[in-house]
Enzyme design. Structure first.
Site, PDB file in Angstrom:
ATOM      1  N   ALA A  14      33.205  43.915  39.950  1.00 55.54           N
ATOM      2  CA  ALA A  14      32.760  42.939  38.947  1.00 55.54           C
ATOM      3  C   ALA A  14      32.063  43.591  37.748  1.00 55.54           C
ATOM      4  O   ALA A  14      31.994  42.975  36.674  1.00 55.54           O
ATOM      5  CB  ALA A  14      31.835  41.923  39.600  1.00 55.54           C
ATOM      6  N   HIS A  24      33.740  43.539  34.332  1.00 53.94           N
ATOM      7  CA  HIS A  24      33.701  42.390  33.434  1.00 53.94           C
ATOM      8  C   HIS A  24      32.348  42.202  32.765  1.00 53.94           C
ATOM      9  O   HIS A  24      32.170  41.280  31.968  1.00 53.94           O
ATOM     10  CB  HIS A  24      34.062  41.116  34.214  1.00 53.94           C
ATOM     11  CG  HIS A  24      35.222  41.294  35.139  1.00 53.94           C
ATOM     12  ND1 HIS A  24      36.479  41.642  34.688  1.00 53.94           N
ATOM     13  CD2 HIS A  24      35.320  41.216  36.508  1.00 53.94           C
ATOM     14  CE1 HIS A  24      37.301  41.751  35.740  1.00 53.94           C
ATOM     15  NE2 HIS A  24      36.621  41.504  36.839  1.00 53.94           N
ATOM     16  N   ARG A  42      37.506  37.020  34.644  1.00 56.44           N
ATOM     17  CA  ARG A  42      38.018  38.339  35.062  1.00 56.44           C
ATOM     18  C   ARG A  42      39.026  38.923  34.073  1.00 56.44           C
ATOM     19  O   ARG A  42      39.544  40.012  34.274  1.00 56.44           O
ATOM     20  CB  ARG A  42      38.679  38.231  36.446  1.00 56.44           C
ATOM     21  CG  ARG A  42      37.715  37.883  37.539  1.00 56.44           C
ATOM     22  CD  ARG A  42      38.394  37.901  38.902  1.00 56.44           C
ATOM     23  NE  ARG A  42      37.685  37.038  39.825  1.00 56.44           N
ATOM     24  CZ  ARG A  42      36.609  37.401  40.525  1.00 56.44           C
ATOM     25  NH1 ARG A  42      36.127  38.613  40.431  1.00 56.44           N
ATOM     26  NH2 ARG A  42      36.005  36.545  41.325  1.00 56.44           N
ATOM     27  N   ASP A  86      30.069  52.615  27.899  1.00 66.81           N
ATOM     28  CA  ASP A  86      29.416  53.673  27.110  1.00 66.81           C
ATOM     29  C   ASP A  86      29.416  55.012  27.853  1.00 66.81           C
ATOM     30  O   ASP A  86      29.539  56.071  27.230  1.00 66.81           O
ATOM     31  CB  ASP A  86      27.981  53.270  26.768  1.00 66.81           C
ATOM     32  CG  ASP A  86      27.914  52.261  25.630  1.00 66.81           C
ATOM     33  OD1 ASP A  86      28.949  51.986  25.001  1.00 66.81           O
ATOM     34  OD2 ASP A  86      26.806  51.726  25.384  1.00 66.81           O
ATOM     35  N   ARG A 142      36.748  40.955  53.168  1.00 65.31           N
ATOM     36  CA  ARG A 142      36.421  40.190  51.960  1.00 65.31           C
ATOM     37  C   ARG A 142      37.673  39.503  51.398  1.00 65.31           C
ATOM     38  O   ARG A 142      38.611  40.183  50.992  1.00 65.31           O
ATOM     39  CB  ARG A 142      35.889  41.184  50.913  1.00 65.31           C
ATOM     40  CG  ARG A 142      35.673  40.600  49.551  1.00 65.31           C
ATOM     41  CD  ARG A 142      35.431  41.704  48.529  1.00 65.31           C
ATOM     42  NE  ARG A 142      35.089  41.122  47.259  1.00 65.31           N
ATOM     43  CZ  ARG A 142      35.141  41.749  46.092  1.00 65.31           C
ATOM     44  NH1 ARG A 142      35.525  43.013  46.054  1.00 65.31           N
ATOM     45  NH2 ARG A 142      34.822  41.139  44.984  1.00 65.31           N
ATOM     46  N   ARG A 182      43.843  35.507  37.531  1.00 65.13           N
ATOM     47  CA  ARG A 182      42.710  34.881  38.220  1.00 65.13           C
ATOM     48  C   ARG A 182      41.802  34.179  37.201  1.00 65.13           C
ATOM     49  O   ARG A 182      42.249  33.844  36.115  1.00 65.13           O
ATOM     50  CB  ARG A 182      41.968  35.941  39.047  1.00 65.13           C
ATOM     51  CG  ARG A 182      42.864  36.578  40.115  1.00 65.13           C
ATOM     52  CD  ARG A 182      42.127  37.627  40.922  1.00 65.13           C
ATOM     53  NE  ARG A 182      41.002  37.046  41.664  1.00 65.13           N
ATOM     54  CZ  ARG A 182      40.046  37.768  42.234  1.00 65.13           C
ATOM     55  NH1 ARG A 182      40.073  39.091  42.148  1.00 65.13           N
ATOM     56  NH2 ARG A 182      39.069  37.178  42.881  1.00 65.13           N
ATOM     57  N   HIS A 200      42.500  47.836  39.633  1.00 60.70           N
ATOM     58  CA  HIS A 200      42.133  46.575  40.280  1.00 60.70           C
ATOM     59  C   HIS A 200      43.186  46.254  41.324  1.00 60.70           C
ATOM     60  O   HIS A 200      44.388  46.278  41.028  1.00 60.70           O
ATOM     61  CB  HIS A 200      42.003  45.438  39.263  1.00 60.70           C
ATOM     62  CG  HIS A 200      40.947  45.731  38.258  1.00 60.70           C
ATOM     63  ND1 HIS A 200      39.616  45.721  38.567  1.00 60.70           N
ATOM     64  CD2 HIS A 200      41.046  46.130  36.966  1.00 60.70           C
ATOM     65  CE1 HIS A 200      38.924  46.080  37.494  1.00 60.70           C
ATOM     66  NE2 HIS A 200      39.768  46.337  36.511  1.00 60.70           N
ATOM     67  N   ILE A 201      42.714  45.945  42.515  1.00 63.20           N
ATOM     68  CA  ILE A 201      43.625  45.616  43.623  1.00 63.20           C
ATOM     69  C   ILE A 201      44.380  44.325  43.290  1.00 63.20           C
ATOM     70  O   ILE A 201      45.592  44.240  43.453  1.00 63.20           O
ATOM     71  CB  ILE A 201      42.806  45.460  44.925  1.00 63.20           C
ATOM     72  CG1 ILE A 201      42.149  46.798  45.279  1.00 63.20           C
ATOM     73  CG2 ILE A 201      43.675  44.938  46.062  1.00 63.20           C
ATOM     74  CD1 ILE A 201      41.037  46.704  46.314  1.00 63.20           C
ATOM     75  N   SER A 202      43.635  43.325  42.837  1.00 58.54           N
ATOM     76  CA  SER A 202      44.242  42.040  42.496  1.00 58.54           C
ATOM     77  C   SER A 202      44.688  42.056  41.037  1.00 58.54           C
ATOM     78  O   SER A 202      44.249  42.901  40.249  1.00 58.54           O
ATOM     79  CB  SER A 202      43.216  40.918  42.706  1.00 58.54           C
ATOM     80  OG  SER A 202      42.113  41.088  41.830  1.00 58.54           O
TER      81      SER A 202
HETATM   82  C1  DQA Z   1      38.552  43.817  41.560  1.00 58.38           C
HETATM   83  C2  DQA Z   1      38.640  42.595  40.668  1.00 58.38           C
HETATM   84  C3  DQA Z   1      37.277  42.189  40.168  1.00 58.38           C
HETATM   85  O1  DQA Z   1      37.370  41.035  39.341  1.00 58.38           O
HETATM   86  C4  DQA Z   1      36.363  41.859  41.345  1.00 58.38           C
HETATM   87  O2  DQA Z   1      35.062  41.553  40.892  1.00 58.38           O
HETATM   88  C5  DQA Z   1      36.335  42.939  42.364  1.00 58.38           C
HETATM   89  C6  DQA Z   1      37.587  43.599  42.720  1.00 58.38           C
HETATM   90  C7  DQA Z   1      39.927  44.175  42.163  1.00 58.38           C
HETATM   91  O3  DQA Z   1      40.043  45.274  42.683  1.00 58.38           O
HETATM   92  O4  DQA Z   1      40.862  43.366  42.137  1.00 58.38           O
HETATM   93  O5  DQA Z   1      35.311  43.227  42.956  1.00 58.38           O
HETATM   94  O6  DQA Z   1      38.130  44.933  40.797  1.00 58.38           O
END
Ligand code: DQA
Length: 166
Positions: A96, A99, A130, A106, A32, A126, A119-121
């Site tokens: 996702a 977000h 996000r 909750d 991905r 971005r 979050h990896i990124s």
């Molecule tokens: C994510 C960042 C999110 O915005 C995205 O929808 C993901 C991966 C990340 O690990 O960077 O699915 O959580």
């Protein structure tokens, strides 16, 4: 007090477990958008978590789901395990749902669970959609933008956090 010579991280042995939860589309890691998420697969991430946990002397269990309700059920289960003294907390990459999901917010608040959001990124570098996280206000900590190494950092953070508690 631990026996002399025993290795201790200041963590109650009864609490030495961490749950790593991955949300939607993280099963696609490796193929991905590699320019954004890198080439490591989910299996690689889970192996990294197992190695990290073993090095720190804690147990880890990794789960992934594309379904919001199942993630919520797992957070409820983890909250009960934490209250029972069986779990240090959860490392959560909710993808996702981060977000969009007031329900996940909750669930974390409602259980009082210690969650480290990963979050990896670097989501803040971005798209604007996000930049908002429903989870961060309920999280004990957030690790963003370190690639899959963020999972290691989050596990280390949870263990240190537990060790710092009386
Ligand atoms: C994510 C960042 C999110 O915005 C995205 O929808 C993901 C991966 C990340 O690990 O960077 O699915 O959580």
């Amino acid at each position: 007090m631990p026996a002399q010579g025993a290795r201790s991280h200041g963590v109650d042995p009864a609490l030495k477990k961490i749950l790593v939860l991955n949300g939607p589309n993280l099963n696609l890691l490796g193929s991905r958008e590699p320019a954004v998420y890198g080439s490591a697969t989910l299996a690689d991430v889970e192996a990294l978590c197992l190695d990290t946990a073993a090095r720190l002397g804690v147990a880890v269990e990794c789960r992934q789901s594309n379904h919001e309700g199942l993630l919520i059920d797992w957070i409820h289960e983890a909250g009960a395990a934490q209250r029972a003294g069986q779990l240090l907390g959860v490392v959560l990459n909710a993808g996702a749902y981060t977000h969009t999901s007031l329900a996940l917010h909750d669930a974390i608040k409602g259980t009082g669970l210690a969650v480290i959001e990963v979050h990896i990124s670097n989501v803040h570098a971005r798209e604007a959609f996000r930049h908002r996280s429903f989870l961060s206000p309920a999280a004990a900590g957030v690790v963003v933008g370190f690639g899959v190494d963020g999972y290691r950092l989050a596990i280390e953070g949870l263990v240190r956090r537990a060790g710092a508690q009386p």
